[in-house]
Design a protein around this motif. Structure first.
Motif, PDB file in Angstrom:
ATOM      1  N   ALA A  94      21.251  53.610  75.917  1.00 36.29           N
ATOM      2  CA  ALA A  94      19.737  53.582  76.685  1.00 36.29           C
ATOM      3  C   ALA A  94      19.085  52.695  75.335  1.00 36.29           C
ATOM      4  O   ALA A  94      18.352  52.260  75.735  1.00 36.29           O
ATOM      5  N   ILE A  95      18.852  53.884  74.311  1.00 33.15           N
ATOM      6  CA  ILE A  95      18.250  53.350  73.255  1.00 33.15           C
ATOM      7  C   ILE A  95      18.295  51.993  72.916  1.00 33.15           C
ATOM      8  O   ILE A  95      16.615  51.041  72.414  1.00 33.15           O
ATOM      9  N   LYS A  96      19.417  51.367  72.548  1.00 35.21           N
ATOM     10  CA  LYS A  96      19.657  50.420  72.518  1.00 35.21           C
ATOM     11  C   LYS A  96      18.940  49.185  72.824  1.00 35.21           C
ATOM     12  O   LYS A  96      18.945  47.924  72.364  1.00 35.21           O
ATOM     13  N   TYR A  97      18.895  49.549  74.070  1.00 37.01           N
ATOM     14  CA  TYR A  97      17.615  48.434  75.325  1.00 37.01           C
ATOM     15  C   TYR A  97      16.667  48.745  75.280  1.00 37.01           C
ATOM     16  O   TYR A  97      16.536  48.448  76.699  1.00 37.01           O
ATOM     17  N   ASP A  98      16.211  49.941  74.901  1.00 42.64           N
ATOM     18  CA  ASP A  98      14.679  49.506  73.521  1.00 42.64           C
ATOM     19  C   ASP A  98      13.867  50.030  75.206  1.00 42.64           C
ATOM     20  O   ASP A  98      13.007  50.310  76.055  1.00 42.64           O
ATOM     21  N   VAL A  99      15.000  51.594  75.902  1.00 38.79           N
ATOM     22  CA  VAL A  99      14.525  52.268  77.679  1.00 38.79           C
ATOM     23  C   VAL A  99      13.412  52.891  76.939  1.00 38.79           C
ATOM     24  O   VAL A  99      13.658  53.894  75.926  1.00 38.79           O
ATOM     25  N   ILE A 100      12.548  53.827  77.196  1.00 33.90           N
ATOM     26  CA  ILE A 100      11.212  54.034  76.239  1.00 33.90           C
ATOM     27  C   ILE A 100      11.392  55.701  76.477  1.00 33.90           C
ATOM     28  O   ILE A 100      10.024  56.175  75.622  1.00 33.90           O
ATOM     29  N   ASP A 101      11.406  56.207  77.688  1.00 37.54           N
ATOM     30  CA  ASP A 101      11.679  57.528  78.093  1.00 37.54           C
ATOM     31  C   ASP A 101      12.663  57.972  79.041  1.00 37.54           C
ATOM     32  O   ASP A 101      12.804  57.336  80.152  1.00 37.54           O
ATOM     33  N   PHE A 102      12.933  59.417  79.173  1.00 34.95           N
ATOM     34  CA  PHE A 102      13.837  59.948  80.175  1.00 34.95           C
ATOM     35  C   PHE A 102      13.032  60.563  81.468  1.00 34.95           C
ATOM     36  O   PHE A 102      12.257  61.300  80.040  1.00 34.95           O
ATOM     37  N   ILE A 103      13.273  60.429  82.676  1.00 35.96           N
ATOM     38  CA  ILE A 103      12.681  61.755  83.328  1.00 35.96           C
ATOM     39  C   ILE A 103      13.365  62.246  83.875  1.00 35.96           C
ATOM     40  O   ILE A 103      14.347  61.828  84.257  1.00 35.96           O
ATOM     41  N   ILE A 104      13.235  64.125  84.171  1.00 40.55           N
ATOM     42  CA  ILE A 104      14.578  64.277  84.642  1.00 40.55           C
ATOM     43  C   ILE A 104      13.755  64.466  86.523  1.00 40.55           C
ATOM     44  O   ILE A 104      12.888  64.371  86.863  1.00 40.55           O
ATOM     45  N   LYS A 105      14.844  64.559  87.326  1.00 35.77           N
ATOM     46  CA  LYS A 105      15.115  63.568  88.325  1.00 35.77           C
ATOM     47  C   LYS A 105      14.448  65.382  89.207  1.00 35.77           C
ATOM     48  O   LYS A 105      14.092  64.997  90.570  1.00 35.77           O
ATOM     49  N   THR A 106      14.605  66.583  88.804  1.00 30.78           N
ATOM     50  CA  THR A 106      14.815  67.276  89.288  1.00 30.78           C
ATOM     51  C   THR A 106      12.543  67.570  89.487  1.00 30.78           C
ATOM     52  O   THR A 106      12.396  68.344  90.716  1.00 30.78           O
ATOM     53  N   ASN A 107      11.781  67.122  88.868  1.00 32.64           N
ATOM     54  CA  ASN A 107      10.684  67.217  89.537  1.00 32.64           C
ATOM     55  C   ASN A 107       9.633  66.324  88.885  1.00 32.64           C
ATOM     56  O   ASN A 107       8.805  66.176  87.492  1.00 32.64           O
ATOM     57  N   PRO A 108      10.826  64.695  88.803  1.00 29.46           N
ATOM     58  CA  PRO A 108      10.008  63.765  88.618  1.00 29.46           C
ATOM     59  C   PRO A 108       8.611  63.297  88.226  1.00 29.46           C
ATOM     60  O   PRO A 108       7.985  62.161  87.213  1.00 29.46           O
ATOM     61  N   THR A 109       7.782  63.820  89.187  1.00 33.60           N
ATOM     62  CA  THR A 109       5.865  63.445  89.150  1.00 33.60           C
ATOM     63  C   THR A 109       5.428  63.542  88.618  1.00 33.60           C
ATOM     64  O   THR A 109       4.176  63.427  88.258  1.00 33.60           O
ATOM     65  N   GLU A 110       5.698  65.000  87.628  1.00 29.10           N
ATOM     66  CA  GLU A 110       4.623  65.046  86.909  1.00 29.10           C
ATOM     67  C   GLU A 110       5.204  65.070  85.638  1.00 29.10           C
ATOM     68  O   GLU A 110       4.027  64.537  84.516  1.00 29.10           O
ATOM     69  N   LYS A 111       6.379  64.129  85.606  1.00 30.06           N
ATOM     70  CA  LYS A 111       6.279  63.020  84.002  1.00 30.06           C
ATOM     71  C   LYS A 111       6.201  61.773  84.340  1.00 30.06           C
ATOM     72  O   LYS A 111       6.280  61.307  82.824  1.00 30.06           O
ATOM     73  N   ILE A 112       5.647  61.389  85.006  1.00 28.28           N
ATOM     74  CA  ILE A 112       5.936  60.435  85.404  1.00 28.28           C
ATOM     75  C   ILE A 112       4.432  59.500  84.319  1.00 28.28           C
ATOM     76  O   ILE A 112       4.670  58.401  83.709  1.00 28.28           O
ATOM     77  N   PRO A 113       3.524  60.517  85.042  1.00 23.54           N
ATOM     78  CA  PRO A 113       1.857  59.930  84.780  1.00 23.54           C
ATOM     79  C   PRO A 113       2.695  59.281  82.803  1.00 23.54           C
ATOM     80  O   PRO A 113       1.317  58.684  82.011  1.00 23.54           O
ATOM     81  N   ASP A 114       2.580  60.206  82.226  1.00 22.83           N
ATOM     82  CA  ASP A 114       2.779  60.519  80.665  1.00 22.83           C
ATOM     83  C   ASP A 114       3.740  58.659  79.917  1.00 22.83           C
ATOM     84  O   ASP A 114       3.610  58.057  79.329  1.00 22.83           O
ATOM     85  N   ALA A 115       5.185  58.915  80.965  1.00 22.63           N
ATOM     86  CA  ALA A 115       5.766  57.515  80.790  1.00 22.63           C
ATOM     87  C   ALA A 115       4.900  56.214  80.653  1.00 22.63           C
ATOM     88  O   ALA A 115       5.473  55.812  80.273  1.00 22.63           O
ATOM     89  N   ILE A 116       4.349  56.653  82.040  1.00 26.74           N
ATOM     90  CA  ILE A 116       3.468  54.921  82.160  1.00 26.74           C
ATOM     91  C   ILE A 116       2.942  54.749  81.453  1.00 26.74           C
ATOM     92  O   ILE A 116       2.705  54.001  80.610  1.00 26.74           O
ATOM     93  N   ASN A 117       1.889  55.937  81.131  1.00 25.71           N
ATOM     94  CA  ASN A 117       1.300  55.884  79.739  1.00 25.71           C
ATOM     95  C   ASN A 117       1.463  54.967  78.365  1.00 25.71           C
ATOM     96  O   ASN A 117       1.004  54.649  77.971  1.00 25.71           O
TER      97      ASN A 117
END
Length: 534
Positions: A94-117
């Protein structure tokens, strides 16, 4: 506001991401969602997306394949991957394709704001960098443009006359022109009092003419030069030496510019076109030819003049095509087609007698056709069917092998335009003509029966019934047909995307545009575009 796409094959996850993340607080909005990578690919072509939030495991095309596709085709879009614990083995890929973050699906809504920012910060940085680079490039191009303009002015004005110096300067400035014309645009206000036209209005108009030239000749090497405040010169280079074909392109573009001048009302343009020249030292000659053509058009009303080497470019007299073109148009305006045909025959007969070179005759015939089409524009006649045939007429003139076939082509054109003039003058009432004019002038905007009725101050129901009675079609059909006619022209340019064409003809929803286009043409915009490329 940043546009988000959510890609997941599990409806529950998609709904959760959509409703349990405060997208508004993140300055974001979810513009679309997809059930897998294949679905996402299709929607990326019709939606403006900044950030893609995608599951890694999906049927058809998974998140990694989608990330690779986005990386290769939409590098500005940032990708965030939703993953389970066991999926971290995919991180290196994924790093080769410039994916900027991974978020664990167990509780994604807590981590999404940081990844979006994080994604927003990267987008902002890249935009700032791109803007700085564009600004630097614009400054460099402006400076180069100023140097090129000064060089051409010096050549035109006789300051630089040495052939070797001209060649050296062209090499230094990386100017490459061959098979070129010089076209002069004499731009002046309708009023003799220049003070009545503000500098802002004048500069805006000059800028519009320059922009139209740049768009019209974007596929050809060309340069524009402000010779003085009222005189704009264009040097336009073509790849081939097909003089009639190149002249056709010039005439059609000049007609577009003249139509634009009509809309400004307070400006008029006289246009002079040189012969085609091949070698660079002939630049001053081509400039003088364009000036002579311009002088020869002194008595023309807002028309184009082409330099003809074997005829006098200065006076309007028998033997000169502009003189006969004016007579033909005057006769058509007076609804006297027999007199127009007589003028045509007189000109061609003189050409036969003098054994005029065939290239000159073809250019003359295209000039007459150009005047006839300008008549349609001047009368504001509602004839998309006839207007669409203009390029075809020029091509038939080019391919003619004898003067009889040229006469037949122009005779048919004169008779067709005569019928249109008579029909449009007599057939429709004032309200219908005003309705058609409003459609022509505003089809690229959000217009409707009600906006037209308000503009011409009549009841919308009455206008609808009257239009249907006099024309046999509804106003909605008239609007859509005019839009689709214009869209077909734009789609012939491979650089124009379907959604851009939709916006250009006043339909903001690409799906609705596809529906309307298919209804009136029998094929989708993409199919029409492909048929014109092949």
């Amino acid at each position: 506001m940043y546009n988000i796409m959510i890609v997941d094959d599990e409806p529950v996850i998609k709904q959760g991401l959509l409703y349990f993340v405060n997208w508004e607080a993140l300055d974001c909005r979810v513009v679309c969602d997809a059930q897998n990578g294949i679905d996402a690919k299709e929607k990326l072509s019709s939606h403006s997306v900044d950030i893609v939030l995608t599951d890694i495991k999906m049927p058809g095309m998974d998140g990694l394949e989608l990330s690779k596709y986005i990386h290769e085709n939409y590098p500005a879009i940032k990708v965030i991957i939703l993953t389970a614990f066991a999926d971290f083995s995919y991180a290196q890929t994924a790093i080769k394709y410039d994916v900027i973050d991974f978020i664990i699906k167990t509780n994604p809504t807590e981590k999404i704001p940081d990844a979006i920012n994080k994604a927003k910060a990267l987008i902002s940085q890249e935009k700032d960098k791109d803007e700085k680079l564009k600004l630097m490039e614009q400054k460099a191009n402006l400076r180069l443009s100023e140097i090129c303009e000064k060089f051409f002015k010096d050549v035109f004005n006789g300051i630089i006359v040495d052939d070797m110096l001209i060649e050296s300067k062209l090499t230094e400035l990386e100017i490459k022109i061959e098979n070129y014309f010089v076209v002069l645009f004499d731009i002046h206000s309708v009023s003799n009092e220049n003070s009545l036209i503000s500098p802002e209005d004048y500069n805006k108009f000059m800028h519009s003419v320059s922009n139209l030239l740049s768009m019209a000749f974007k596929n050809y090497p060309h340069y524009t030069v402000a010779v003085d405040r009222a005189l704009l010169a264009a040097i336009i280079s073509f790849k081939n030496r097909n003089i009639p074909l190149c002249t056709q392109t010039l005439l059609m573009t000049c007609n577009e510019i003249l139509s634009m001048a009509d809309s400004f009302m307070r400006f008029t343009i006289s246009i002079g076109i040189s012969q085609m020249q091949q070698n660079i030292p002939a630049l001053p000659v081509a400039y003088q030819e364009a000036k002579d053509a311009l002088n020869g058009g002194f008595y023309n009303d807002n028309h184009v003049s082409v330099f003809m080497p074997n005829t006098s470019p200065v006076t309007s007299s028998p033997g000169q095509p502009h003189y006969f073109a004016e007579k033909i148009v005057d006769s058509l305006q007076l609804q006297n087609p027999s007199e127009a045909l007589k003028s045509l025959e007189n000109l061609l007969e003189e050409y036969r007698r003098n054994k005029e070179p065939i290239e000159n005759i073809k250019v003359s015939c295209m000039l007459i056709a150009s005047y006839c089409y300008r008549l349609l524009a001047g009368f504001r006649l509602f004839t998309p069917e006839l207007s669409d045939k203009e390029p075809e007429i020029y091509k038939r003139i080019q391919s003619s092998r004898n003067i009889q076939s040229l006469a037949a082509i122009l005779r048919q054109l004169i008779e067709s335009i005569s019928k249109v003039v008579v029909t449009n003058e007599n057939k429709f009432s004032y309200l219908i003509k005003e309705t058609q004019k409003y459609i022509r002038d505003n089809f690229h905007k959000n217009i409707s029966l009600q906006t037209i009725a308000d503009h011409i101050h009549v009841n919308s129901s009455y206008l609808s019934r009257l239009y249907k009675k006099e024309t046999g079609e509804s106003i909605v059909d008239a609007i859509n047909k005019y839009r689709i006619d214009h869209a077909k022209k734009l789609l012939k340019d491979p650089a124009n995307k379907v959604f851009e064409v939709a916006c250009a003809v006043g339909i903001e929803d690409p799906a609705y545009f596809t529906h309307v286009f298919t209804k009136y043409t029998g094929m989708s915009p993409k199919e029409y575009k492909a048929s014109n490329i092949s």
